[in-house]
Design a protein around this motif. Structure first.
Motif, PDB file in Angstrom:
ATOM      1  N   VAL A 173    -110.215  15.923 118.372  1.00 39.94           N
ATOM      2  CA  VAL A 173    -110.586  14.339 117.745  1.00 39.94           C
ATOM      3  C   VAL A 173    -108.926  13.649 117.577  1.00 39.94           C
ATOM      4  CG1 VAL A 173    -112.135  13.139 116.493  1.00 39.94           C
ATOM      5  CG2 VAL A 173    -112.780  15.202 117.339  1.00 39.94           C
ATOM      6  N   ILE A 174    -108.780  12.440 118.366  1.00 38.11           N
ATOM      7  CA  ILE A 174    -108.039  11.851 118.012  1.00 38.11           C
ATOM      8  C   ILE A 174    -107.481  10.759 116.804  1.00 38.11           C
ATOM      9  CG2 ILE A 174    -105.553   9.955 119.213  1.00 38.11           C
ATOM     10  CD1 ILE A 174    -107.155  11.129 121.889  1.00 38.11           C
ATOM     11  N   THR A 175    -106.690  10.698 115.679  1.00 41.35           N
ATOM     12  CA  THR A 175    -107.022  10.080 114.567  1.00 41.35           C
ATOM     13  C   THR A 175    -105.883  10.050 114.308  1.00 41.35           C
ATOM     14  OG1 THR A 175    -108.270  10.557 112.162  1.00 41.35           O
ATOM     15  CG2 THR A 175    -107.299  12.351 113.283  1.00 41.35           C
ATOM     16  N   VAL A 176    -105.626   9.437 112.784  1.00 40.51           N
ATOM     17  CA  VAL A 176    -104.027   9.418 112.214  1.00 40.51           C
ATOM     18  C   VAL A 176    -103.951   9.840 111.068  1.00 40.51           C
ATOM     19  CG1 VAL A 176    -104.172   6.532 112.809  1.00 40.51           C
ATOM     20  CG2 VAL A 176    -105.762   6.729 110.806  1.00 40.51           C
ATOM     21  N   SER A 177    -102.778  10.392 110.484  1.00 43.29           N
ATOM     22  CA  SER A 177    -102.682  10.777 109.435  1.00 43.29           C
ATOM     23  C   SER A 177    -102.441  10.163 108.447  1.00 43.29           C
ATOM     24  CB  SER A 177    -100.624  11.565 109.908  1.00 43.29           C
ATOM     25  OG  SER A 177    -100.525  12.101 109.277  1.00 43.29           O
ATOM     26  N   MET A 178    -101.970   8.671 108.883  1.00 41.68           N
ATOM     27  CA  MET A 178    -102.001   7.626 107.042  1.00 41.68           C
ATOM     28  C   MET A 178    -103.309   7.378 107.240  1.00 41.68           C
ATOM     29  SD  MET A 178     -99.472   5.486 106.041  1.00 41.68           S
ATOM     30  CE  MET A 178     -99.832   4.684 104.930  1.00 41.68           C
ATOM     31  N   ASN A 179    -104.241   7.866 106.431  1.00 39.17           N
ATOM     32  CA  ASN A 179    -105.401   8.077 105.339  1.00 39.17           C
ATOM     33  C   ASN A 179    -105.668   8.969 104.438  1.00 39.17           C
ATOM     34  OD1 ASN A 179    -108.624   6.905 105.906  1.00 39.17           O
ATOM     35  ND2 ASN A 179    -108.744   8.559 107.850  1.00 39.17           N
ATOM     36  N   PHE A 180    -107.037   9.133 103.862  1.00 45.56           N
ATOM     37  CA  PHE A 180    -107.318   9.531 103.617  1.00 45.56           C
ATOM     38  C   PHE A 180    -107.979  10.978 103.800  1.00 45.56           C
ATOM     39  CE2 PHE A 180    -111.029  11.038 100.470  1.00 45.56           C
ATOM     40  CZ  PHE A 180    -110.360  12.085  99.611  1.00 45.56           C
ATOM     41  N   VAL A 181    -107.354  11.883 102.948  1.00 46.00           N
ATOM     42  CA  VAL A 181    -107.761  13.440 104.241  1.00 46.00           C
ATOM     43  C   VAL A 181    -109.287  13.686 104.801  1.00 46.00           C
ATOM     44  CG1 VAL A 181    -108.072  15.002 102.001  1.00 46.00           C
ATOM     45  CG2 VAL A 181    -106.738  15.585 104.092  1.00 46.00           C
ATOM     46  N   ALA A 182    -110.170  13.001 104.501  1.00 46.27           N
ATOM     47  CA  ALA A 182    -111.791  13.310 104.496  1.00 46.27           C
ATOM     48  C   ALA A 182    -112.274  13.747 105.927  1.00 46.27           C
ATOM     49  CB  ALA A 182    -112.962  12.817 103.585  1.00 46.27           C
ATOM     50  N   ALA A 183    -111.161  12.375 106.838  1.00 43.14           N
ATOM     51  CA  ALA A 183    -111.826  12.497 108.104  1.00 43.14           C
ATOM     52  C   ALA A 183    -110.818  14.141 109.327  1.00 43.14           C
ATOM     53  CB  ALA A 183    -110.794  11.654 109.188  1.00 43.14           C
ATOM     54  N   THR A 184    -109.892  14.357 108.989  1.00 43.64           N
ATOM     55  CA  THR A 184    -109.119  15.522 109.302  1.00 43.64           C
ATOM     56  C   THR A 184    -110.063  15.988 108.828  1.00 43.64           C
ATOM     57  OG1 THR A 184    -106.950  14.505 108.865  1.00 43.64           O
ATOM     58  CG2 THR A 184    -106.539  16.761 109.305  1.00 43.64           C
ATOM     59  N   ALA A 185    -109.977  16.917 107.678  1.00 34.03           N
ATOM     60  CA  ALA A 185    -110.740  17.672 107.001  1.00 34.03           C
ATOM     61  C   ALA A 185    -112.100  17.981 107.705  1.00 34.03           C
ATOM     62  CB  ALA A 185    -111.071  17.866 105.466  1.00 34.03           C
TER      63      ALA A 185
END
Ligand SMILES: *Cc1c(COP(=O)(O)O)cnc(C)c1O
Length: 387
Positions: free
Chosen positions: A78-90
């Motif tokens: 899943v392509i996402t951003v690192s400049m974000n709150f961690v919830a989406a990555t988690a």
């Protein structure tokens, strides 16, 4: 003292309405009917201008449900951003999939669409942009790339209730929009709450299959999630949603005052394109010497925040993803340099002016630093006056 956030001030303005709503929800003997939750789902869907809303127990759950409903699972990216709150990555990792980070745009600080296509592989299943600080990502190119490659788009709209991109509300452009109603968000419950919205009934059906434990059709392949919202949180939200537009306008007018009072300084800010309605969950600035700014503003009694000091791809818990310093230069630089000023509807009329005056003092020092800092040369746009 001007605190970064003052949740008690909001409770003072709507506390008695909330007390009554909670009492009503508790007295309702048929709370299993989800009366408050259903009413809120209808209201929030209308607010986002979509057909369907499922209210859930957190923004993190909303993201995980949207990913599962999009069929994201082990082996997917899943392509996402690192400049974000961690919830989406988690959430991506909790589905067994791998987050793939692309850098953000140095002007808007949101996902840079020009970098997406190079990150797509045959494992990619979805793109998950975040509407950072209340400013929506550049959705048109994101959607057209996604459609061309047959990918789902999931908006992390947890900071962007009511934000607008080219006349369309946050959450209504991608296949799914995910919201958090954590107490410090622009629309907050008194505990944990969130929502998934979608304009596509078939996708909404998949979300409710994941949520509904009484579902008769057990042939579906989904793992069940106990992520529904409770009636008390829904009752609180039914009160507060009546105020969200007024609160958002208050945030926007404080932001406009900061913009005005800081316009002559060598400070960099994300610049909202004119087709965006930025809802200012966060008002952020870039400063060359953030530590000095933090110390000076702290001494002046101004509460400031850093959201977030270490980009996700460099956090110790995510070393296994294999990123290194320098991989996402814009995100890394922003994480080092930015801080956020107090911005909430209950700030007293004189307080934004006091904050701006203190920031001006810091920025005078900054200008000197800027002139002597010859190492400050790279591809980022120079500190400059806002257009
Ligand atoms: C707060 C937040 C979340 C997570 O929401 P919770 O309700 O705390 O789980 C996700 N994404 C962003 C951008 C957020 O700000």
């Amino acid at each position: 003292m001007i605190p970064f956030l003052d949740l008690k001030a909001q409770t003072r303005t709507v506390g008695s309405q909330i007390d009554a709503a909670i009492a009503r929800a508790i007295r309702d003997e048929r709370s299993t009917w989800r009366r408050e939750a259903r009413a809120f789902e209808k209201r929030f869907a209308d607010y986002c201008n979509v057909a369907c809303c499922s209210a859930v127990n957190s923004g993190a759950s909303a993201l995980r449900l949207a990913l599962l409903a999009a069929g994201v699972g082990p082996g997917n990216e899943v392509i996402t951003v690192s400049m974000n709150f961690v919830a989406a990555t988690a959430a991506i990792i909790s589905c067994g999939a791998t987050p793939v980070f692309v850098d953000v745009d140095p002007v808007t600080w949101t996902m840079n669409p020009a970098l997406i296509e190079a990150a797509i592989t045959n494992k990619t299943r979805a793109i998950l942009p975040a509407h950072l600080h209340g400013l929506m990502a550049d959705m048109d190119p994101i959607m057209s790339i996604a459609r061309r490659h047959g990918l789902f788009v999931i908006e992390d709209a947890a900071q962007a209730h009511g934000a607008v991109y080219k006349s369309r509300r946050a959450g209504s452009i991608g296949d799914f929009g995910c919201f958090s109603f954590y107490p410090d968000k622009n629309l907050g419950a008194h505990g944990e709450a969130g929502a998934v919205v979608t304009d596509q009934p078939e996708l909404a059906r998949r979300v409710s299959l994941l949520l509904d434990r009484t579902q008769e059709d057990r042939s579906h392949v989904f793992a069940r999630c106990d992520d529904r919202i409770d009636e008390v949180q829904a009752a609180v939200l039914n009160v507060k949603i009546e105020h969200i537009e007024a609160w958002t306008e208050a945030r926007r007018s404080i932001a406009a005052q900061y913009d005005r009072e800081l316009s002559s300084l060598a400070l960099a800010r994300p610049r909202p394109p004119s087709h965006n309605r930025h809802v200012y969950h966060i008002y952020a600035l870039r400063l060359l010497d953030r530590d000095q700014a933090l110390a000076m503003l702290g001494r002046a009694g101004i509460g400031v925040g850093i959201h977030y000091p270490v980009p996700i791809h460099l956090q110790p818990s995510y070393v296994e993803l294999g990123y290194r310093v320098g991989d996402l230069p814009v995100s890394e630089r922003l994480a080092r340099e930015f801080l956020s000023l107090p911005i909430y509807p209950e700030l007293l009329p004189e307080q934004p002016g006091i904050v701006a005056a203190e920031v001006r003092k810091v920025a005078t020092q900054e200008t000197r630093l800027f002139q002597s800092n010859w190492a400050f040369q790279d591809k980022m746009p120079r500190y400059g006056r806002l257009a």
